[in-house]
Structures are given as structure tokens and as C-alpha cells.
Design an enzyme around this catalytic site. Structure first.
Site, short mmCIF file in Angstrom:
data_model
loop_
_atom_site.label_atom_id
_atom_site.label_comp_id
_atom_site.label_asym_id
_atom_site.label_seq_id
_atom_site.Cartn_x
_atom_site.Cartn_y
_atom_site.Cartn_z
CE LYS A 104 -1.09 2.37 3.15
NZ LYS A 104 -1.53 3.58 4.13
CG ASP A 122 -6.68 3.30 2.38
OD1 ASP A 122 -7.73 3.00 1.68
OD2 ASP A 122 -6.53 4.63 2.92
#
Length: 194
Positions: A104, A122
């Protein structure tokens, strides 16, 4: 939202990398309160690499998991200095090798700094994508990322990442989505199943 962007404050790739590492399971608002003093003390990875974990901890003790994040920041700074001449690398394979950087975080850096078609997933992106029906109940962030990248035009991926984050942060919230005021309700799987 014609020009969405990250809400983290930064002025260069190193600062964004630090901020994104710190932002894991913490609010951008909190990170933006902590980073000015941290960046003043450590304006480059060379400065941070000379610090101790305890020194870094003192600047970030109000964020979530400060002990682990202080260790990650020091490891990150050392790796940038030792392996990349103090520069933030521009490939996912190199980024994910840096302490404190997962997929991420790497995708945020690729998208925001290097303007690459990278989809950072996320908790907001994961939840919103499943809720509105952009994915078909993906089970993992990687599955969500792959589905979104497959179906969103390449030139919109970086922008879509911010659209989804901000939509999840301010409209399609976890506990109480504001469906009545949502512009996506005509297309939303969750709203249309009510």
C-alpha cells in the site's frame, strides 16, 4: 471532486515516504501534527540515518505503534542512504524492500510522487470498493487492487485512488455511511440492496 490529492503534508518524496509510513492505522490529521518537527530535525534521510530509534521515537510518540515506526523510519533512512544515494526509488519491487514499506505504501509513493498508475488499497479503498460494487466482495487488499486496476482506465487510477479514499473518509464512512447525500447512490450496490 475534480482534483483529489493526498491530505498528508510533504514537500519532497522522502517526506511523503516518512508520512505514509507513519500513517499506517493512524489519521492523516495526527501525522500532519507530528511531521513538521520531525522534518525539521531530519530534513533528509542522511540526517535521519544518524539518529537513534529513541531520538525518532520522541518526535512520533503520539502516533500509533511509535516503537515499531521509529525502528522502521531509521531502517528506511539507512536503506535510502546505503542503497539509493538518499533518493526514494521508483519501482514497487525496490520500495517494498524498505523497512516499514508494504504494498500500500509503495503504491502511494508510485502514484503520488512518480505519477504511475498504482492503486494503493487502504481500509477506505477496500471497504468502499466492496460496498459500492467496484469489486465483487474482494477478500484481500491485493485482490481489490488487481480488480480495480483491471477495470479503471490507466490514466485515472492515481486519481481514483484518492477519490475512493476521500469518499470513504467523508461520505461512505465505516459506521454510518451518508447514503442520502451520496452522489453514487444510483450506482451503489449497498444502497440499492436496502
Amino acid at each position: 471532486m475534480p482534483s483529489p490529492h493526498t491530505e498528508l503534508h510533504y514537500s519532497n518524496p522522502y517526506e511523503l515516504l516518512v508520512a505514509v509510513i507513519l500513517s499506517a492505522q493512524c489519521t492523516d490529521k495526527r501525522i500532519n501534527m507530528v511531521t513538521p518537527a520531525l522534518f525539521e530535525a531530519y530534513p533528509s534521510p542522511y540526517h535521519m540515518a544518524k539518529a537513534s530509534v529513541d531520538d525518532i521515537f520522541n518526535y512520533i510518540k503520539s502516533v500509533t505503534f511509535p516503537n515499531n515506526k521509529a525502528k522502521s523510519l531509521l531502517g528506511m533512512a539507512n536503506m535510502l542512504v546505503d542503497c539509493y544515494n538518499g533518493e526514494v526509488p521508483s519501482s514497487i519491487d525496490e520500495l517494498v524492500e524498505i523497512p516499514g514499506v508494504g504494498r500500500k505504501t509503495a503504491n502511494v509513493i508510485l502514484s503520488v510522487v512518480f505519477n504511475q498508475a498504482a492503486m494503493a488499497v487502504d481500509t477506505h479503498v477496500f471497504r468502499v470498493s466492496n460496498r459500492i460494487g467496484l469489486t465483487n466482495n474482494s477478500k484481500t487488499p491485493l485482490e481489490t487492487e488487481r480488480t480495480l486496476v483491471k477495470h479503471i482506465p490507466e490514466e485515472l487510477i492515481a486519481t481514483a485512488h484518492h477519490w475512493l479514499i476521500l469518499h470513504g473518509r467523508y461520505v461512505c464512512t465505516a459506521r454510518k455511511p451518508d447514503c442520502l447525500n451520496c452522489g453514487l447512490k444510483p450506482f451503489c450496490k449497498h444502497f440499492n440492496q436496502k
